[in-house]
Write a protein that holds these residues in place. Structure first.
Motif, PDB file in Angstrom:
ATOM      1  N   UNK A 175      60.098  38.113  89.015  1.00  0.00           N
ATOM      2  CA  UNK A 175      60.979  37.326  89.457  1.00  0.00           C
ATOM      3  C   UNK A 175      62.327  37.837  89.215  1.00  0.00           C
ATOM      4  N   UNK A 176      62.666  38.770  88.193  1.00  0.00           N
ATOM      5  CA  UNK A 176      63.761  39.510  87.916  1.00  0.00           C
ATOM      6  C   UNK A 176      63.952  40.528  89.043  1.00  0.00           C
ATOM      7  N   UNK A 177      62.838  41.470  89.284  1.00  0.00           N
ATOM      8  CA  UNK A 177      63.004  42.492  90.373  1.00  0.00           C
ATOM      9  C   UNK A 177      63.389  41.966  91.475  1.00  0.00           C
ATOM     10  N   UNK A 178      63.034  40.559  91.902  1.00  0.00           N
ATOM     11  CA  UNK A 178      63.481  40.056  93.269  1.00  0.00           C
ATOM     12  C   UNK A 178      64.642  39.862  93.050  1.00  0.00           C
ATOM     13  N   UNK A 179      65.338  39.263  91.956  1.00  0.00           N
ATOM     14  CA  UNK A 179      66.817  39.049  92.043  1.00  0.00           C
ATOM     15  C   UNK A 179      67.778  40.368  92.344  1.00  0.00           C
ATOM     16  N   UNK A 180      67.233  41.373  91.578  1.00  0.00           N
ATOM     17  CA  UNK A 180      67.936  42.634  91.381  1.00  0.00           C
ATOM     18  C   UNK A 180      68.172  43.593  92.540  1.00  0.00           C
ATOM     19  N   UNK A 181      66.829  43.625  93.466  1.00  0.00           N
ATOM     20  CA  UNK A 181      66.725  44.367  94.352  1.00  0.00           C
ATOM     21  C   UNK A 181      66.796  43.706  95.952  1.00  0.00           C
ATOM     22  N   UNK A 182      66.929  42.325  95.940  1.00  0.00           N
ATOM     23  CA  UNK A 182      67.108  41.492  96.966  1.00  0.00           C
ATOM     24  C   UNK A 182      65.706  41.102  98.011  1.00  0.00           C
ATOM     25  N   UNK A 183      65.983  40.317  98.923  1.00  0.00           N
ATOM     26  CA  UNK A 183      64.974  39.804  99.484  1.00  0.00           C
ATOM     27  C   UNK A 183      64.115  40.832 100.428  1.00  0.00           C
ATOM     28  N   UNK A 184      64.514  42.052 100.834  1.00  0.00           N
ATOM     29  CA  UNK A 184      63.940  42.917 101.761  1.00  0.00           C
ATOM     30  C   UNK A 184      62.578  43.562 101.160  1.00  0.00           C
ATOM     31  N   UNK A 185      62.938  43.941 100.129  1.00  0.00           N
ATOM     32  CA  UNK A 185      61.718  44.762  99.100  1.00  0.00           C
ATOM     33  C   UNK A 185      60.404  43.670  98.985  1.00  0.00           C
ATOM     34  N   UNK A 186      59.477  44.651  99.488  1.00  0.00           N
ATOM     35  CA  UNK A 186      57.908  44.024  99.086  1.00  0.00           C
ATOM     36  C   UNK A 186      57.651  44.078  97.713  1.00  0.00           C
ATOM     37  N   UNK A 187      57.232  42.871  97.134  1.00  0.00           N
ATOM     38  CA  UNK A 187      56.864  43.373  95.694  1.00  0.00           C
ATOM     39  C   UNK A 187      55.349  42.813  95.688  1.00  0.00           C
TER      40      UNK A 187
END
Length: 501
Positions: free
Chosen positions: A50-62
């Motif tokens: 959740x926090x990685x998405x907030x900081x790295x944005x929508x393009x990165x695949x998690x």
């Protein structure tokens, strides 16, 4: 009073900030990461995604890997078509990360059902909660003097310092180790508290041995399944909620984990990660994760990897680290086994000194550290969904009870605690670290862009602790990737923040 002191379940007590700070995307000379892996989908792993998405944005695949069930140590079992918490069950009213998660997910707070608690020493009830708050206060003073006040002041002083994490994380600051985090909050005092015992610290404060044995020890037994020799900082985590309300999530606390994965738009991969291999090209590093999926061995390469599952030997994570120099070894220490038995039956009130079950007033019984006692606590538990007309079953009726014990209960022990029972569901947890001899705090950074979340548990194991570690790792990974090193391990942060304001 006792209901605020004696807490039933894996405990979540320290308040943390849920402020997100100024999240942004990597836009420096280096490209943003294309793929990030999180190993483990418990509260720590799902919050990290959740926090990685907030900081790295929508393009990165998690990608989030989970070999078992989403939620990890947040889990439920079913009795008569009702679900009950078998793992982490209560949350502190000031756990602001958890509060924010519930708000973001549109979940609801579970209705609380009142109940009294008592302490049992193996022969008799030695401390009990009544319907009168002032009477409870008087009894505490009469039996223990001002020990309660001394303990409370000590915990409040620790929490006042620890609450600085609110501002640090709100301003985007991160820490590369648990030691750096603790030192920034409480200096060498906090670090020393991870190395000396709770009993030693409390005795030094003037807290009586009787209070430690009869009040503090039962709290440690129900929260960590261990005794008062645990580190002082862990003990403070346990005691921090003595004067605050507790809550839980309607439908089960595990809903937070599945909800966070959805908010993170993470790809959940139900697979066992078997290997993490270092791939080096010049000065850059990537990691090849090998994992078992549908009886096939698969591998993929990631720019950033977060391990959000314990790496101690007795937890059997099944992950090998390959092509690292020096070679990784398993983390020192071990996790403590706690057995949660969900029993549907009739409590044997006579065992606790109440031959007539109609006169038994307690919903929870905690125990002192007495030789021969085979259980840490027994409590009447409520389902994760509580209807408007729900009532707690009185002891003369068959109810659902959670028993914490150091090992699975044998039939004679079950017959001691229960007059009769319909079913027993047993969950063996490697629930939290075994806080034994000082082995230091595990690292957060295992290698460049390779992080370990669960090291925070060796300072204090709780849902909110895992959540704050998740926030820290997301910030740390972002700042290290974008070379914003001025946001990591800064000294005198309180002064810096005041200057910024």
């Amino acid at each position: 009073m006792l209901s605020r002191l004696l807490l039933s379940g894996f405990l979540i007590l320290i308040p943390f900030s849920s402020e997100l700070g100024n999240a942004g995307f990597v836009q420096l000379d280096g490209a943003p990461p294309s793929k990030i892996a999180v190993v483990g989908a418990g509260i720590g792993g799902s919050a990290t995604a959740y926090f990685l998405r907030q900081h790295f944005g929508p393009e990165v695949r998690i990608d989030v890997f989970e070999k078992g069930t989403v939620g990890g140590r947040l889990a439920t079992v079913t009795v008569n078509n009702q679900d009950y918490e078998s793992g982490g069950s209560i949350i502190h009213s000031l756990n602001l990360h958890m509060q924010d998660f519930v708000k973001q997910l549109g979940l609801k707070y579970r209705k609380s059902v009142a109940g009294k608690m008592a302490v049992f020493n193996g022969e008799e009830i030695i401390l009990e909660e009544t319907d009168w708050y002032l009477l409870d206060l008087f009894r505490l003073w009469w039996r223990y003097g001002i020990s309660f006040i001394r303990m409370q002041m000590w915990v409040e002083e620790i929490m006042e310092k620890f609450m600085r994490i609110y501002k640090y994380q709100a301003h985007g600051y991160a820490f590369s180790s648990v030691e750096e985090l603790l030192n920034s909050l409480g200096g060498s005092g906090f670090l020393n508290m991870t190395r000396r015992s709770l009993s030693e610290s409390l005795l030094e404060l003037g807290v009586s041995q009787r209070f430690i044995d009869e009040v503090i020890s039962p709290i440690m037994r129900v929260n960590y399944g261990q005794n008062i020799s645990i580190p002082a900082f862990v003990g403070a985590v346990s005691l921090a909620g003595a004067q605050a309300n507790l809550w839980a999530v309607e439908g089960g606390n595990k809903l937070v984990c599945s909800g966070l994965l959805k908010l993170a738009k993470a790809n959940l991969i139900p697979a066992q990660v078997t290997a993490v291999s270092l791939q080096t090209a010049g000065e850059s590093h990537q990691y090849r994760l090998g994992y078992s999926s549908q009886n096939e061995q698969v591998s993929e390469v990631y720019d950033i990897v977060v391990v959000a599952t314990p790496l101690q030997q007795n937890v059997r994570s099944g992950i090998s680290f390959q092509d690292f120099d020096p070679q990784f070894t398993e983390m020192p220490g071990s996790y403590h086994q706690t057995t949660a038995s969900i029993v549907h039956g009739y409590l044997n009130c006579s065992y606790f000194g109440f031959p007539d079950p109609k006169l038994f007033p307690f919903s929870s019984i905690l125990t002192t550290d007495t030789q021969g006692l085979f259980f840490n606590s027994v409590a009447s538990v409520c389902p994760v969904n509580i209807s408007a007309g729900f009532r707690r079953k009185p002891p003369q009726e068959a109810g659902v009870y959670k028993v914490f014990s150091p090992r699975p209960l044998e039939k004679p022990e079950l017959k001691t605690l229960f007059r009769s029972y319909y079913s027993v569901q047993v969950t063996d947890w490697q629930a939290y670290p075994h806080y034994g001899s000082a082995q230091g705090l595990p690292p957060v950074v295992l290698h460049d862009n390779l992080y370990y979340l669960n090291g925070i548990e060796w300072a204090g194991s709780a849902m909110e602790m895992s959540s704050v570690a998740a926030k820290n790792i997301a910030l740390l990974a972002y700042h290290r990737w974008s070379r914003q090193l001025e946001m990591i391990d800064q000294k005198d942060l309180m002064h810096k923040i005041k200057t910024e304001l």
